[in-house]
Design a protein around this motif. Structure first.
Motif, short mmCIF file in Angstrom:
data_model
loop_
_atom_site.label_atom_id
_atom_site.label_comp_id
_atom_site.label_asym_id
_atom_site.label_seq_id
_atom_site.Cartn_x
_atom_site.Cartn_y
_atom_site.Cartn_z
N GLY A 130 6.08 -3.04 -12.03
CA GLY A 130 5.77 -2.33 -13.30
C GLY A 130 6.72 -1.51 -14.03
N ALA A 131 7.92 -1.80 -13.87
CA ALA A 131 9.02 -1.08 -14.78
C ALA A 131 8.76 -1.43 -16.19
CB ALA A 131 10.47 -1.69 -14.14
N VAL A 148 13.21 -5.17 -8.92
CA VAL A 148 12.73 -4.54 -9.89
C VAL A 148 11.92 -5.23 -11.03
CG1 VAL A 148 12.87 -2.89 -11.59
CG2 VAL A 148 14.37 -2.67 -9.37
N VAL A 149 10.61 -5.46 -11.08
CA VAL A 149 10.02 -6.32 -11.79
C VAL A 149 9.09 -5.52 -13.07
CG1 VAL A 149 8.16 -8.11 -11.89
CG2 VAL A 149 9.54 -7.65 -9.76
N PRO A 150 9.63 -5.81 -14.42
CA PRO A 150 9.22 -5.33 -15.48
C PRO A 150 7.60 -5.70 -15.63
CG PRO A 150 11.01 -6.55 -16.17
CD PRO A 150 10.93 -6.78 -14.51
N PHE A 185 6.03 -1.73 -3.91
CA PHE A 185 5.47 -0.50 -4.51
C PHE A 185 4.95 -0.83 -5.79
CE2 PHE A 185 6.60 3.82 -6.56
CZ PHE A 185 5.34 4.21 -6.34
N ALA A 186 3.82 -0.90 -6.12
CA ALA A 186 3.37 -1.16 -7.24
C ALA A 186 3.00 0.24 -8.20
CB ALA A 186 2.06 -2.12 -7.25
N MET A 187 3.38 0.23 -9.47
CA MET A 187 3.37 1.33 -9.97
C MET A 187 1.74 1.95 -10.34
SD MET A 187 6.33 2.16 -12.63
CE MET A 187 8.15 1.97 -12.11
#
Lengths: 352, 352
Positions: free
Chosen positions: A191-192, A224-226, A253-255
């Motif tokens: 969710g970056a 880090v997945v946008p 860790f999901a935003m």
DNA sequence: AGCGCAGGTTACAACGTTGAACCGCGGGCC
DNA sequence: GGCCCGCGGTTCAACGTTGTAACCTGCGCT
């Protein structure tokens, strides 16, 4: 003016007065319990009120007093569980304070958030609670002064606007730390937001980094997945891409919870066990995460406090309006890490 | 009356008139675009409006016209996904028609539903959309005449009240038939209501029975599980009890998605495979069921149509109010069975 | 030239309520 | 006995808007 099917218009103070045999102002005095009313007439008037079925006309009262008892709540959409639950709390708390809530949906679009600020349709509200996604400093500035306003979300604007926000960074740090404490070392962050240095995503990202740093671990950009829009579908797709790419990892860790639940599906779809193979943490404590299997570890951001504080602040703003000597305030209630099965809290599978 | 921080009160028609050099009524005429206005003055007035930043005072307009452009929506609670999604649709459609929505929560309690009907706080709405759970015929009757009202739910009351409802029986029948068509023979029904012969639960139960009858199967009372409150927790608990009791079965029809999702968890918790061991169908097509694993087969009850029809009907009632020659109407839009993985639609597990 | 008429604008009233000012009356005080 | 005061109530004005009716002006028609 309400017209009954029989064509009679709704009774007014005058109608009550006529029945009670007093002036209509005396009826008003009784209803607003002014002291200067004899008990006998009070009783007489109340009986008359009952008899004719009088209901005050709020439009008139509103016009006279410049107050409607209505507050606006503008959220992206109610079909997002987080906002639905927030609205639930806000409405509940507003009702306790004899306020009623007019809900507007902005779709998270800047244009419509601006409109919510200015919309004349909202001019019959005494103030606005705004949960913006698209607004920036500059947007808020010119309108801020207009009417009582409390913004739900991180402070965009240092001007005279109250903010009720979350401890994004601290909570994200705690969530990540929780995963690390379980011995996980390769934590995917879902969710970056690209090219955003303030805002929710940036703050949570900072918390993630801080937790890694605390543990002496480097940030692996490959983890880090946008994801711009935080919904289930995109969570599932992004997780799927990560898995299909063969990225090595042992935690996610999901935003927010929607991303987490989407990710959960993708993990299970590929036969990975949660939490054994991959531990999973979300953010928001949406109700849906409580009865998934496994149930979802998440951050409870203090939603109840947020709603309570926001409504209270708005009320203070409204009451303060004539004076205007209230400085802008920023509050971030305490959060709570809710540990459930997706990070290994008593996985209760029985026969499995 | 909005007071700016500087203490200036909001500009009125008079202020605009002064700047434009016309009478305030002319300004009003311009804004309501009455025909009798010279183009030159129109332009002049509009410029003045812009200059002083005039916004109409809705309280005054409301008092004058007896219309607020606000409709009320009373639902049990927004934290129930179905109602949140319904509210989302209602607000969206109302906005299209230049209406704004005041949301009230009743908790599904009869007492508070009655209050929503009578609440003076709502007197500034032009009408009410009510989604009741606890009301009965008798409750609705005395209040029905009061103000424009549209009830969301099965017709409780044959009086002058519009209803927008669902095809409960037909949809439940289709859902059950779907399970039977898969070859399932022992279909658990979750959510029956004891001692209720009308109402949602009874109608869906009737659909279930009809489908069994169509297939020449008897109703096994041991498979009919009563649950009063249709939430996830109770769905999970009830399913757990059924499983622990060793009841033989190969499918579950839950009366709503929350029950179904709770049941899904209990099934998985006990190591049963869905749909292999037990096929599962819900009702409502709540968003949460789309990204569970397996995703949930369910009935889409025509939510969008329900919202659209309800808002439109209410508007018609409001417009009709002076005349009152509109008969009560009952509409039940088309439903749709959405087949997903929980009844075997392309189970996409890959590596599993 | 006088009259009617229509276009454009205005004055007036009303929607239902509440705050401010006012009034009559009786009792206490000087 | 006159004055003041407080009680109980009333009248008046105002909140900002819109519908109705009246108004004025200039123009065309007779």
């Amino acid at each position: 003016m309400a017209i009954t099917p029989e064509g009679r218009s709704a009774p007014t103070l005058r109608d009550v007065a006529e029945v009670a045999g007093v002036s209509f102002k005396t009826v008003s005095n009784v209803l607003n319990d002014h002291p200067q009313v004899r008990e006998a007439t009070r009783v007489k008037v109340l009986a008359a009120v009952e008899q004719v079925g009088y209901r005050p006309n709020l439009a008139a009262r509103n016009l006279r007093l410049g107050r409607s008892g209505v507050i606006g709540l503008a959220v992206p959409e109610l079909s997002q569980a987080f906002f639905a639950q927030l609205a639930d709390e806000v409405i509940r708390i507003a009702a306790e304070q004899d306020l009623v809530v007019l809900v507007e949906q902005t779709g998270g679009e800047r244009e419509r958030e601006l409109e919510a600020l200015r919309n004349p349709r909202l001019s019959l509200t005494d103030g606005l609670l705004l949960a913006p996604l698209g607004l920036t400093h500059e947007d808020l500035a010119p309108d801020a002064a207009g009417r009582p306003l409390v913004v739900l979300g991180e402070p965009l604007f240092p001007g005279p606007v109250d903010h009720v926000t979350m401890q994004h960074e601290a909570a994200a740090r705690a969530a990540t730390a929780h995963l690390l404490a379980l011995g996980r070392r390769r934590v995917v962050l879902l969710g970056a937001h690209a090219a955003e240095d303030t805002g929710v995503a940036a703050l949570r990202y900072a918390g993630y980094r801080a937790a890694l740093a605390d543990a002496g671990l480097p940030v692996d950009d490959g983890l880090v997945v946008p994801i711009e829009t935080w919904d289930r579908q995109r969570g599932a797709e992004a997780m799927g891409r990560v898995l299909d790419a063969g990225v090595r990892m042992d935690a996610v860790f999901a935003m927010n919870d929607d991303l987490a639940l989407g990710a959960l599906r993708s993990l299970q779809e590929r036969g990975l066990a949660v939490p054994r193979d991959v531990a999973l943490v979300g953010f928001d404590d949406v109700a849906d995460g409580r009865y998934t299997f496994p149930s979802l570890t998440t951050v409870e951001p203090g939603r109840h406090d947020i709603a309570r504080i926001a409504v209270t602040m708005l009320r203070e703003r409204i009451d303060d309006r004539p004076r205007g000597d209230l400085g802008p305030r920023v509050v971030a209630p305490d959060f709570r890490l809710v540990v459930r099965e997706s990070t290994g809290a008593e996985v209760r599978a029985r026969r499995a």
